[in-house]
Design an enzyme around this catalytic site. Structure first.
Site, PDB file in Angstrom:
ATOM      1  N   ASP A   9       0.796  -1.160   0.019  1.00  0.00           N
ATOM      2  CA  ASP A   9      -0.087  -0.037  -0.157  1.00  0.00           C
ATOM      3  C   ASP A   9       0.958   1.240   0.003  1.00  0.00           C
ATOM      4  OD1 ASP A   9      -2.338   1.763   0.640  1.00  0.00           O
ATOM      5  OD2 ASP A   9      -1.484   1.781   2.505  1.00  0.00           O
ATOM      6  N   ASP A  11      -0.234   5.225   1.014  1.00  0.00           N
ATOM      7  CA  ASP A  11      -0.430   6.075   1.647  1.00  0.00           C
ATOM      8  C   ASP A  11      -0.545   5.581   3.321  1.00  0.00           C
ATOM      9  OD1 ASP A  11      -0.784   8.539   0.279  1.00  0.00           O
ATOM     10  OD2 ASP A  11      -2.362   7.227  -0.638  1.00  0.00           O
ATOM     11  N   GLY A  52     -10.259   7.309  -1.190  1.00  0.00           N
ATOM     12  CA  GLY A  52     -10.289   7.809  -2.584  1.00  0.00           C
ATOM     13  C   GLY A  52     -10.781   9.359  -2.467  1.00  0.00           C
ATOM     14  N   GLY A  53      -9.573  10.191  -2.885  1.00  0.00           N
ATOM     15  CA  GLY A  53     -10.173  11.487  -2.926  1.00  0.00           C
ATOM     16  C   GLY A  53     -11.124  12.048  -3.200  1.00  0.00           C
ATOM     17  N   LYS A  54     -11.644  11.653  -4.367  1.00  0.00           N
ATOM     18  CA  LYS A  54     -13.074  12.139  -5.024  1.00  0.00           C
ATOM     19  C   LYS A  54     -14.092  11.825  -4.096  1.00  0.00           C
ATOM     20  CE  LYS A  54     -11.797  10.541  -9.287  1.00  0.00           C
ATOM     21  NZ  LYS A  54     -10.553  10.061  -9.138  1.00  0.00           N
ATOM     22  N   GLU A  55     -13.890  10.596  -3.648  1.00  0.00           N
ATOM     23  CA  GLU A  55     -15.070   9.761  -3.133  1.00  0.00           C
ATOM     24  C   GLU A  55     -15.178  10.592  -1.788  1.00  0.00           C
ATOM     25  OE1 GLU A  55     -12.711   8.404  -4.671  1.00  0.00           O
ATOM     26  OE2 GLU A  55     -13.721   6.815  -5.918  1.00  0.00           O
ATOM     27  N   ALA A  88      -7.289  19.698  -8.753  1.00  0.00           N
ATOM     28  CA  ALA A  88      -6.465  20.873  -8.328  1.00  0.00           C
ATOM     29  C   ALA A  88      -5.895  20.397  -7.040  1.00  0.00           C
ATOM     30  CB  ALA A  88      -7.355  21.908  -7.804  1.00  0.00           C
ATOM     31  N   LYS A  89      -6.368  19.504  -6.247  1.00  0.00           N
ATOM     32  CA  LYS A  89      -5.637  18.799  -5.062  1.00  0.00           C
ATOM     33  C   LYS A  89      -4.447  18.011  -5.425  1.00  0.00           C
ATOM     34  CE  LYS A  89      -5.335  15.024  -2.427  1.00  0.00           C
ATOM     35  NZ  LYS A  89      -4.763  13.853  -2.745  1.00  0.00           N
ATOM     36  N   THR A 126      -2.801   0.684  -4.447  1.00  0.00           N
ATOM     37  CA  THR A 126      -3.116   1.818  -3.782  1.00  0.00           C
ATOM     38  C   THR A 126      -4.532   2.453  -4.266  1.00  0.00           C
ATOM     39  OG1 THR A 126      -2.728   4.142  -3.244  1.00  0.00           O
ATOM     40  CG2 THR A 126      -1.911   3.263  -5.089  1.00  0.00           C
ATOM     41  N   THR A 127      -5.092   3.256  -3.334  1.00  0.00           N
ATOM     42  CA  THR A 127      -6.574   3.966  -3.797  1.00  0.00           C
ATOM     43  C   THR A 127      -6.016   5.255  -4.428  1.00  0.00           C
ATOM     44  OG1 THR A 127      -7.537   2.680  -1.959  1.00  0.00           O
ATOM     45  CG2 THR A 127      -8.573   5.097  -2.824  1.00  0.00           C
TER      46      THR A 127
HETATM   47  C1  XBP Z   1      -5.134   6.241   0.509  1.00  0.00           C
HETATM   48  C2  XBP Z   1      -6.435   7.132   0.051  1.00  0.00           C
HETATM   49  C3  XBP Z   1      -6.265   8.066  -0.801  1.00  0.00           C
HETATM   50  C4  XBP Z   1      -5.657   9.283  -0.154  1.00  0.00           C
HETATM   51  C5  XBP Z   1      -5.693  10.577  -1.147  1.00  0.00           C
HETATM   52  O1  XBP Z   1      -5.752   5.014   0.578  1.00  0.00           O
HETATM   53  O2  XBP Z   1      -7.596   6.774   0.482  1.00  0.00           O
HETATM   54  O3  XBP Z   1      -7.533   8.505  -1.264  1.00  0.00           O
HETATM   55  O4  XBP Z   1      -6.157   9.656   1.028  1.00  0.00           O
HETATM   56  O5  XBP Z   1      -5.264  10.145  -2.550  1.00  0.00           O
HETATM   57  P1  XBP Z   1      -4.524   3.809   0.617  1.00  0.00           P
HETATM   58  P2  XBP Z   1      -6.281  10.758  -3.765  1.00  0.00           P
HETATM   59  O6  XBP Z   1      -3.495   3.835   1.830  1.00  0.00           O
HETATM   60  O7  XBP Z   1      -5.044   2.489   0.237  1.00  0.00           O
HETATM   61  O8  XBP Z   1      -3.490   4.045  -0.696  1.00  0.00           O
HETATM   62  O9  XBP Z   1      -6.861  12.041  -3.307  1.00  0.00           O
HETATM   63  O10 XBP Z   1      -5.180  10.705  -4.826  1.00  0.00           O
HETATM   64  O11 XBP Z   1      -7.208   9.589  -3.853  1.00  0.00           O
HETATM   65 MG    MG Z   2      -2.932   3.150   3.436  1.00  0.00          MG
END
Ligand code: XBP
Ligand code: MG
Length: 253
Positions: A9, A11, A52-55, A88-89, A126-127
């Site tokens: 993973d 993040d 997910g950022g958009k979600e 933008a983010k 990763t998400t």
């Molecule tokens: C990380 C997430 C991501 C980040 C933001 O999950 O949930 O959405 O918070 O990244 P993981 P984005 O640890 O499973 O990777 O804004 O690009 O979604």
């Molecule tokens: Mg993670």
């Protein structure tokens, strides 16, 4: 088992990207769009429930009943609005990462190097957005490090984000390996659920945002991967005494 691949993973696992990376980038994007939203450290902890950022943006608007007035985008189409805000983010996040302000967590570079040296295959599940992963790897590991990973499964490449298993199933398919050939390394409850549903043995390296998550089902839970001079703590799991997570430890679980 003969371990063939590690699936990481990103993040929270490779680096503590959420609090001082993604969160700040979201807040900068909100300001760009004239929104008075502010995702504090505590609020972001709750928002991390949604991957997910958009979600996450859509969840925030619906759950916290915030207004999008003053924004440059129409309020009517939340999905499209979230996508614009998120673009933008992503720009702000990459700027932050490229400034070198987000280091790898202890033991990450060492374990990846050990795996490479032993001829193990490497993958990412990763998400987060693909371009975010590339920026982080290039800045923290090495400029050519994206090539070390045979598969970088990221973002919207699968329809369902974690805790759904889709991203891990996709990575396994691309690697052409069975789950028993691999170990997943995760930091969070949704990540663990995704990996377990893909039948992957999973090691958890928890962090400040995830230390109270339920990690039932994980093969091993540690507070960090650790280094020879920076021991980790074993939170749960059955393994011979060790002070940091080496490839040998992973091969033994
Ligand atoms: C990380 C997430 C991501 C980040 C933001 O999950 O949930 O959405 O918070 O990244 P993981 P984005 O640890 O499973 O990777 O804004 O690009 O979604
Ligand atoms: Mg993670």
């Amino acid at each position: 088992m003969a371990l063939k691949a590690l699936i990481f993973d990103v993040d929270g696992t490779l680096a503590d990207t959420e609090r001082d990376g993604h969160r700040i980038a979201f807040n900068r994007a909100f300001a760009d769009f004239g929104l008075d939203w502010n995702w504090s450290i505590d609020l972001y902890h709750d928002l991390l429930e949604v991957a997910g950022g958009k979600e996450r943006i859509q969840h925030y608007v619906k759950t916290y009943d915030v207004k999008t007035f003053g924004a440059k985008s129409p309020e009517t189409d939340l999905k499209a609005f979230a996508a614009q805000l998120h673009a933008a983010k992503t720009g702000h996040y990459q700027t932050l990462v490229k400034e070198g302000l987000i280091p790898l967590r202890p033991g990450v570079q060492r374990l990846i190097q050990e795996a490479k040296d032993a001829g193990l295959r490497l993958a990412i599940a990763t998400t987060s957005q693909f371009e975010n992963v590339i920026a982080l790897l290039e800045t923290t590991l090495a400029p050519d490090s994206p090539n070390w990973f045979e598969v970088i499964a990221a973002g919207d490449i699968v329809p369902q984000k974690k805790p759904a298993p889709d991203i891990y199933l996709y990575a396994l398919e691309q690697l052409n390996l069975e789950p028993e050939d691999c170990i997943a390394i995760e930091d969070s409850y949704p990540g663990l659920q995704a990996a377990l549903q893909a039948n992957l043995k999973t090691v958890i390296t928890m962090n400040d945002y995830t230390c109270r998550h339920d990690f039932s089902g994980a093969a091993l839970v540690v507070d960090q991967l650790g280094e020879p001079d920076q021991p980790c703590s074993l939170i749960s799991g059955s393994v011979d005494k060790f002070s940091y997570l080496s490839l040998k430890t992973l091969q033994a679980i």
